[in-house]
Design a protein around this motif. Structure first.
Motif, short mmCIF file in Angstrom:
data_model
loop_
_atom_site.label_atom_id
_atom_site.label_comp_id
_atom_site.label_asym_id
_atom_site.label_seq_id
_atom_site.Cartn_x
_atom_site.Cartn_y
_atom_site.Cartn_z
N GLN A 18 -0.62 -0.06 -11.26
CA GLN A 18 -1.60 0.05 -10.84
C GLN A 18 -2.54 -0.23 -9.73
O GLN A 18 -3.57 0.48 -8.90
CB GLN A 18 -2.50 -1.37 -11.91
N GLN A 19 -1.72 -0.70 -9.10
CA GLN A 19 -1.99 -0.73 -7.69
C GLN A 19 -1.55 0.64 -6.55
O GLN A 19 -2.47 0.95 -5.68
CB GLN A 19 -1.47 -2.50 -6.81
N TYR A 30 -7.19 -1.56 -8.60
CA TYR A 30 -6.51 -2.62 -7.88
C TYR A 30 -7.42 -3.94 -8.98
O TYR A 30 -6.91 -4.57 -9.12
CB TYR A 30 -7.47 -3.19 -6.67
N SER A 65 -5.24 -3.47 -11.89
CA SER A 65 -3.76 -4.48 -10.69
C SER A 65 -3.68 -5.95 -11.70
O SER A 65 -2.80 -7.31 -11.59
CB SER A 65 -3.32 -3.93 -9.55
N LEU A 66 -5.03 -7.38 -10.59
CA LEU A 66 -5.05 -8.09 -10.35
C LEU A 66 -5.28 -8.93 -11.99
O LEU A 66 -4.41 -10.07 -11.99
CB LEU A 66 -6.78 -8.43 -9.84
N HIS A 119 3.01 -9.48 -5.51
CA HIS A 119 2.62 -8.09 -5.62
C HIS A 119 0.79 -8.64 -5.53
O HIS A 119 -0.27 -8.01 -5.24
CB HIS A 119 2.64 -8.43 -6.90
N LEU A 159 -2.32 -6.93 -3.25
CA LEU A 159 -3.49 -6.66 -3.50
C LEU A 159 -5.04 -7.15 -2.85
O LEU A 159 -5.35 -6.37 -2.57
CB LEU A 159 -3.78 -7.03 -5.10
N ARG A 161 -4.76 -5.17 0.27
CA ARG A 161 -5.07 -3.85 0.35
C ARG A 161 -6.74 -3.89 0.39
O ARG A 161 -8.27 -3.16 0.88
CB ARG A 161 -5.32 -3.05 -0.98
N GLU A 190 -13.66 -1.91 -5.90
CA GLU A 190 -12.42 -2.51 -6.85
C GLU A 190 -12.47 -4.03 -6.59
O GLU A 190 -12.29 -5.42 -6.99
CB GLU A 190 -11.15 -2.03 -6.25
N ARG A 194 -13.01 -6.88 -8.65
CA ARG A 194 -12.15 -8.55 -8.42
C ARG A 194 -12.71 -9.31 -8.33
O ARG A 194 -11.89 -10.85 -9.67
CB ARG A 194 -11.61 -7.81 -7.22
#
Length: 680
Positions: free
Chosen positions: A151-152, A157, A160-161, A186, A190, A193, A381, A385
């Protein structure tokens, strides 16, 4: 292979053209061949073991280890796919649902490294569905981790998180330290990013701390090398190139020692970036081309677009625009094929820069538009997040509440068993309580009569305070749109003029000011640190509107704790606004204005002095009288009233204005002294 080892030796031992390096080490090339390829040696031993293994479950385990070695460490994805095919054939022959699900996991891993991210996610989801169906909690966190990574790669994001946090919870439940470490790494990626560098560094150090406790296992060494690369990338983003170079070199040495070619190429590429940032483009090109060559030889298809971008960027800085354009277009095409939004965004950005250098402004503008749209799509994103973190905290709090409820229920059951024994005591306690309440009622009635008059006065004062704050909010609602839209127009003009870096810098300041205004609008009192930050952001944006005409200095007494000292929100901004727009802006011949802001503490109040070298109050009033637009500023009046109400019974004049004049009695500016009560 020998050429690869020679290159690695060159990276470790060569001079860095001025960049700080590790001491030189004399190592023979043949010694490296014999001693520093444990990944390939382990792969060979696994293949030998496979020939003698009879149990199907053991074969699947060996196939899986071989896949991880070839795709994750050696970067030979085609070989990894062959072993994934072997697992699938075994599942079909045995009609075994569990082995079939395992093949989905390893196909997902292979296609992740091939850059086929959507197909990879589908395989991992099927494996996760199987684990959930059979209640397999051991395999679940590993699959969640892989899904978070994919997903990242897609630029999703938020997802992914969210999945990464689920993996952390699952690894913690299983007490799997290794899994926790790789997931922390990982999550750190994130945060990187999303430009949250400090949070990223914290996560990487958490991962390193765990890896340092796990011994010298091969997979531990490989992932430690990965963490070192990511930590170096974080320091590179904040321009700490010396520390970044040291971390990249450590990762290169460690990855080379275990024969992890894929990690080695990443380290090479990052060292090339350090040379690029130091404007040593010839050295940067050598490292980046070598990384690209190794990736193409090993068919590391997911990393090739990144290498093409870095090589193309280096050619661009060397003035070889045709070569740069070729690499950028290759990267763009493959990134679109992979549906990788971050890589696509970066390709658009580089093509915009290149066309601008070639004076192809129409193409540069078109690519910049595509870049901005993609940038917004990816970076928005960050808001998601934050929402997801709040959701995670909420879920955690809900679980804590459930635990508390269960504990209370148990306590109630115990107390119920004791109820009969304590019933008589309860009656006595109840009678005493009634007597106490009666006494309190009599006391309250008497006090009520005495306090009625004072209560009316308090209500009246409170009404005036609320009215004043409402007037202040109404004033901000009137002024802020005009000021904010002027700022946005100025930033838009910079973008049109091609001043993208300057526009980005002022956009960051604009965002900071808007955030501070929104945070401070609803607060009756804010910290001195927050007020100074808002004030500085406001002045810097006014500088954008009046370029080269404003200089300022803010001085706060070191004895004042800016984070623990509170004052009414936005009391200084109206004074500074008056200094700029009624004093400095009217200086003859566009003269440069100076604003001095000094904050001292006197007992329980702040003594704030704001001094400017504008035209003075008399000249400013004369100019306003002659102006067609007769705007009456209420900011100072409202501020004075707010401070007077804050002082309460000690109310006095809180703002003193002094007209500054030279020896010939000519106005040379204005000094405003404010007595601001410290909020408790």
């Amino acid at each position: 292979m020998l050429r690869f080892i020679a290159i690695v030796g060159f990276v470790l031992l060569s001079s860095s053209d001025g960049i700080t390096q590790s001491p030189r080490v004399n190592v023979k090339e043949h010694d490296i061949v014999v001693k520093h390829d444990p990944v390939r040696r382990k792969s060979d031993s696994l293949k030998m073991l496979l020939r003698t293994t009879m149990l199907d479950a053991d074969k699947v385990t060996i196939y899986g280890q071989l896949i991880s070695n070839y795709v994750g460490a050696l970067g030979e994805v085609k070989v990894g796919r062959q072993y994934a095919d072997s697992i699938r054939r075994l599942a079909d022959d045995l009609n075994d649902e569990k082995i079939s699900a395992t093949s989905d996991y390893y196909y997902g891993l292979v296609e992740r490294y091939e850059g086929k991210y959507v197909r990879s996610l589908n395989h991992f989801q099927r494996h996760l569905n199987y684990c959930n169906a059979v209640g397999d909690t051991i395999e679940t966190p590993g699959t969640l981790f892989q899904m978070a990574v994919v997903q990242q790669m897609l630029g999703n994001y938020e997802n992914s998180l969210n999945i990464g946090y689920k993996a952390i919870a699952a690894y913690e439940k299983n007490r799997d330290s290794y899994g926790l470490a790789i997931t922390f790494m990982h999550v750190g990626i994130l945060f990187g990013r999303l430009k949250s560098t400090e949070e990223a560094i914290v996560m990487y150090h958490k991962a390193l701390t765990i890896f340092d406790t796990l011994g010298s296992e091969l997979k531990v060494k490989m992932n430690k090398a990965r963490v070192l690369i990511n930590l170096g990338t974080a320091y590179k983003s904040i321009k700490d190139y010396s520390r970044a170079k040291k971390l990249f070199s450590q990762s290169l040495a460690l990855s080379h020692a275990v024969g992890a070619n894929r990690i080695t190429t990443t380290a090479l590429s990052n060292i090339g970036d350090i040379f690029k940032e130091s404007q040593q483009y010839d050295s940067a090109l050598r490292y980046n081309l070598e990384a690209l060559r190794l990736r193409e030889e090993a068919f590391q298809i997911d990393k090739i677009p990144t290498s093409w971008l870095t090589v193309g960027e280096t050619y661009m800085y060397l003035g070889k625009h045709d070569k740069a354009n070729d690499f950028f277009l290759r990267a763009l095409s493959l990134s679109k094929q992979f549906q990788s939004r971050p890589a696509t965004r970066d390709a658009y950005e580089q093509l915009s820069k290149l066309n601008a250098l070639q004076l192809s402004f129409q193409k540069a503008f078109e690519y910049n538009q595509l870049f901005m749209a993609m940038k917004d799509s990816v970076l928005n994103e960050e808001t998601a997040r934050q929402l997801n973190e709040l959701k995670t905290k909420y879920e955690s709090q809900e679980k804590d509440k459930q635990i508390v409820i269960l504990k209370k229920t148990k306590e109630i059951q115990v107390k119920e068993m004791q109820r009969q024994a304590t019933l008589n005591k309860a009656y006595v306690s109840g009678l005493l309580s009634v007597l106490i309440v009666a006494a309190l009622v009599i006391y309250i009635v008497r006090q009520h009569l005495r306090l009625t008059a004072k209560s009316n006065l308090v209500k009246e004062a409170d009404y005036k305070r609320q009215l004043t704050e409402l007037e202040m909010k109404a004033l901000r609602a009137q002024i802020n749109p005009h000021f904010l839209f002027n700022c946005m127009n100025a930033i838009d003009l910079m973008i049109i003029k091609g001043q993208s870096e300057k526009a980005s810098a002022y956009l960051a300041k604009f965002s900071k000011l808007v955030r501070l205004i929104l945070e401070n609008t609803e607060a009756a009192a804010v910290t001195l640190e927050s007020e100074m930050a808002l004030l500085e952001a406001y002045i810097q944006l006014e500088e954008l509107r009046l370029p080269g005409r404003i200089a300022y200095r803010i001085s706060v007494d070191k004895s004042i704790g800016t984070e623990s000292t509170y004052l009414p929100s936005m009391v200084l901004q109206p004074v500074v606004e008056n200094a700029i727009w009624h004093g400095i802006v009217h200086k003859e011949n566009g003269g440069k204005g100076n604003i001095l802001i000094d904050v001292q503490q006197r007992d329980k109040e702040l003594l704030c002095t704001i001094e400017d070298n504008g035209v003075g109050r008399d000249k400013s009033q004369q100019l306003r009288n002659n102006s067609i637009m007769h705007h009456k500023s209420l900011g100072m009046k409202i501020t004075e009233e707010r401070l007077r109400l804050r002082n309460g019974k000690h109310a006095r004049q809180c703002i003193h204005i002094t007209d500054l004049k030279d020896t010939l009695n000519h106005p040379i500016g204005t000094r405003v002294t404010m007595h601001i009560p410290i909020a408790e």
